[in-house]
Design an enzyme around this catalytic site. Structure first.
Site, PDB file in Angstrom:
ATOM      1  N   ASP A  15       4.526  -5.094  12.875  1.00 27.65           N
ATOM      2  CA  ASP A  15       5.972  -5.145  12.748  1.00 27.65           C
ATOM      3  C   ASP A  15       6.563  -4.964  14.148  1.00 27.65           C
ATOM      4  O   ASP A  15       5.825  -4.891  15.138  1.00 27.65           O
ATOM      5  CB  ASP A  15       6.490  -4.118  11.736  1.00 27.65           C
ATOM      6  CG  ASP A  15       6.375  -2.678  12.221  1.00 27.65           C
ATOM      7  OD1 ASP A  15       5.848  -2.439  13.331  1.00 27.65           O
ATOM      8  OD2 ASP A  15       6.828  -1.788  11.492  1.00 27.65           O
ATOM      9  N   GLY A  50       1.174   3.070  11.477  1.00 29.20           N
ATOM     10  CA  GLY A  50      -0.022   2.489  10.857  1.00 29.20           C
ATOM     11  C   GLY A  50      -0.087   2.735   9.363  1.00 29.20           C
ATOM     12  O   GLY A  50      -0.878   2.109   8.667  1.00 29.20           O
ATOM     13  N   HIS A  85     -20.125   3.409   6.909  1.00 32.75           N
ATOM     14  CA  HIS A  85     -20.176   3.993   5.563  1.00 32.75           C
ATOM     15  C   HIS A  85     -19.337   3.246   4.533  1.00 32.75           C
ATOM     16  O   HIS A  85     -19.694   3.206   3.365  1.00 32.75           O
ATOM     17  CB  HIS A  85     -19.695   5.451   5.590  1.00 32.75           C
ATOM     18  CG  HIS A  85     -20.586   6.351   6.376  1.00 32.75           C
ATOM     19  ND1 HIS A  85     -20.475   7.716   6.325  1.00 32.75           N
ATOM     20  CD2 HIS A  85     -21.608   6.093   7.243  1.00 32.75           C
ATOM     21  CE1 HIS A  85     -21.379   8.262   7.118  1.00 32.75           C
ATOM     22  NE2 HIS A  85     -22.077   7.297   7.687  1.00 32.75           N
TER      23      HIS A  85
END
Length: 186
Positions: free
Chosen positions: A47, A107, A137
């Protein structure tokens, strides 16, 4: 003979010892250097609050010779992050892009948006260790950065670690990912 063979070329783990039997010959090789980068397409989106960070990431990817598709935004005019993070996530989910990097001021908004798209596992990252572990993972296919939270140099290090780390393929990690992804079907 062994180094040029396609099987040897696919050996990807530095330090791994690989036993090869090719055309009746046997050999052992140790992977000593970083594996060559695969050609991947990276979806990028931001953005207005993270436009400068996205531009820095684009320049960094250019230096590394990595391809990307820019889903916007393109100016610092106020805009809504779902309009850009959503299409980037859809491109990753559809296979148009292999991975995605989304950015906004914190974020948080872009990571929430990306994770609404079926098939996406997006992690909000602010350190290299999390970047490594979320690939090893969780086999994340998207990452999110906050431009006001993570400085440019650290952000580029996080991008590199995330892009360069492969999924471990450990049974326990795959089992957990399968359980997480099963919630998409409920």
């Amino acid at each position: 003979l062994f180094r040029s063979h396609p099987v040897a070329a696919r050996a990807r783990i530095p330090g791994a010892v690989v036993f090869l039997a090719i055309h009746g010959r046997c050999g052992i090789m140790t992977i000593k250097s970083k594996p060559q980068e695969e050609t991947i397409m990276i979806a990028l989106a931001c953005d207005h609050g993270a436009l400068d960070l996205k531009k820095a990431i684009m320049a960094h990817l250019d230096k590394r010779g990595l391809a990307y598709k820019d889903f916007g935004c393109y100016t610092k005019d106020s805009c809504d992050y779902p309009d850009f993070a959503g299409p980037a996530a859809q491109a990753v989910a559809s296979g148009e892009c292999d991975r995605g990097i989304v950015c906004c001021t914190t974020g948080i908004g872009v990571s929430i948006t990306a994770n609404k798209v079926k098939g996406i596992r997006c992690a909000l990252l602010d350190n290299p260790m999390s970047a490594r572990l979320t690939r090893e993972h969780n086999d994340t296919n998207m990452m999110a950065l906050g431009a006001a939270v993570t400085g440019e140099m650290l952000a580029l290090e996080i991008v590199d670690v995330w892009l360069d780390t492969e999924f471990s393929h450990a049974e326990r990690h795959q089992r957990r990912i399968d359980k997480v992804m099963a919630y998409e079907h409920d």
